[in-house]
Scaffold this active site. Structure first.
Site: not given
Ligand code: XUL
Ligand code: CO
Length: 477
Positions: A337, A273, A143, A348
């Site tokens: 991913d 995503e 990022h 997550d």
């Protein structure tokens, strides 16, 4: 339950947020301005004593060696490295601190000086490239705000990014490239209502400017894809949300991204995503099917593919295999991913995949897709909070790479054996008949089918052979 939800949100935002705060022993306070970077240049290796990781085969007991991933070995006519196209996620590997909502960071990597300065960003980038070299991976993902500190203004943030990207370009050499880049549109408070779906036009513009710059640097670094994860593109309550308008804005945002990509000559794939919740209660890109429908509605099929993350798949109530197959049969499987969740934890957790069955099913989809290129496997996975030694970074990646490599070997075995394919072929063979083929060709009108149903009487329904399918699958692992 309530506490669980709060924890879940905090954990999710903390994944990346914690990177902003001190990641090491507080030799000086975290800063945004680069004023506290007095710990000098880093001398020598970041991972001394760790050799280049080699393939030693399944009988090896060396933890710092691959047992199943043999980069140059051919499987089904393609080198393992070309099936896998592994990538390291900068945010987890170099900004992950082990901090969680209940506790401080646990990982004090020796190269961290406790600051978020430009000097620290550059040192971290050097550590990234030494790691890539030693683990034998040619791709990395980032990022914008993981790799360079946010500035007081957009212009200053862009200047910071340019400085770090210039170093990354130099360190990449001719071999290493980003698998993908992305913009972080979820951490800063300005994005609390979303980026492209914010109710405030100034935020939409800021998000657009950030994506524009992130696409430019991804292109400059030779990136092969660009990812959109809608970190806060979603809602908390429909009472105060105009969902239709927000989705229309997201559609416009994606259109503008396509136009800009073409304008700068970036040929990489744009990827969305999907994720169902976290951090918002309902994320707009819930799962592969929802996202495919979004792309279709806004005329974006052909411009975007999907980046399927396994832990996101399970959060949406699907298996990773289901999400991959949904993407694949819609011509949208672009990247994976590579991570996994914990069956007993509902958020997550971004763990490295270690389940051979899951890896085998993932690889079946990848093989059916003819590979993932220009996509690949990005390890969007982090060390457990309790794994605190530098060596653990290597062990985690080795086990993730070996698990997927083992999955590839098992999937190839299943395909070469052919009995599973034969079982499936037989299951549908009635559609190979004259009328079955007509139905599949769109010529199965109801009148003809009614006549046949009367003529044939009660159909004889064969067994699905579920247990046999499981048995064949198990024997390939
Ligand atoms: C969050 C997640 C992100 C994206 C990139 O769950 O997976 O790291 O992959 O923004
Ligand atoms: Co991800």
């Amino acid at each position: 339950m309530k506490g669980g939800r709060i924890l879940l949100l905090l954990v999710c935002s903390g994944v990346i947020t914690l990177g902003v705060f001190a990641a090491g022993p507080p030799t000086c306070p975290a800063d945004l301005g680069g004023k506290c970077s007095g710990s000098g240049e880093w001398e020598g290796e970041f991972f001394p004593g760790i050799p280049k990781i080699k393939y030693e085969g399944p009988s090896s007991k060396n933890p710092l060696a691959f047992k199943w991933y043999n980069a140059e070995e051919e499987i089904l006519g393609k080198k393992m490295k070309d099936w896998m196209r592994f990538s390291i996620a900068f945010w987890h590997t170099f900004r992950g601190t082990g901090g969680d909502p209940f506790g401080a960071p646990t990982k004090y990597w020796p190269w961290e000086d406790g600051t978020n300065s430009l000097a620290m960003a550059k040192r971290r980038m050097r550590a990234n490239f030494e790691f890539l070299e030693k683990i034998g991976v040619d791709r990395w993902c980032f990022h914008d705000r993981d790799i360079a500190p946010d500035g007081e203004t957009l212009e200053e943030s862009n200047r910071n990014l340019d400085e770090v990207v210039a170093l990354a370009k130099e360190l990449q050499g001719t071999k290493i490239r980003p698998l993908w880049g992305t913009a972080q549109l979820f951490m800063h408070p300005r994005y609390m209502h979303g980026g492209a779906t914010s109710s405030e036009v100034g935020v939409y513009a800021y998000a657009a400017a950030q994506v524009k710059k992130a696409m430019e640097v991804t292109h400059y670094l030779g990136g092969e894809n660009y990812v959109f994860w809608g970190g806060r593109e979603g809602y908390q309550s429909l009472l105060n949300t105009d969902m239709e308008r927000e989705l229309d804005h997201l559609g416009r945002f994606c259109e503008a991204a396509v136009a800009y990509k073409k304008k700068i000559g970036f040929n990489g794939t744009l990827l969305i995503e999907p994720k169902p919740q976290e951090p918002t209660k309902h994320q707009y890109d819930w799962d592969a099917a929802t996202t495919a429908n979004f792309l279709r509605k806004y005329g974006l099929i052909g411009e975007f593919k999907l980046n399927i993350e396994c832990n996101h798949a399970t959060l949406s109530g699907h298996s990773c295999h289901h999400e991959l197959e949904t993407a694949r049969i819609n011509g949208l499987l672009g990247n994976i991913d590579a991570n996994t969740g914990d069956p007993q934890i509902g958020w997550d957790t971004d763990q490295f995949m270690t389940d051979i069955s899951e890896a085998t099913m993932v690889m079946l989809s990848v093989i059916r897709n003819g590979g993932l290129a220009p996509g690949g496997f990005n390890f969007d996975a982090k060390l457990r909070r309790e794994s605190t030694e530098v060596e653990d970074i290597f062990l985690a990646h080795i086990s993730g790479m070996d698990t997927l490599a083992r999955g590839l070997r098992s999937a190839a075995k299943l395909i070469q054996d052919g009995s599973l394919a034969e079982l499936v072929r037989k299951r549908y063979q009635s559609f190979d008949t004259e009328i079955g083929a007509q139905i599949e060709a769109g010529k199965g009108d109801f009148e003809t089918l009614e006549k046949l149903a009367i003529k044939w009487g009660e159909p004889k329904v064969p067994s699905a052979k579920q247990e046999l399918a499981e048995m064949i699958f198990q024997s390939a692992l």
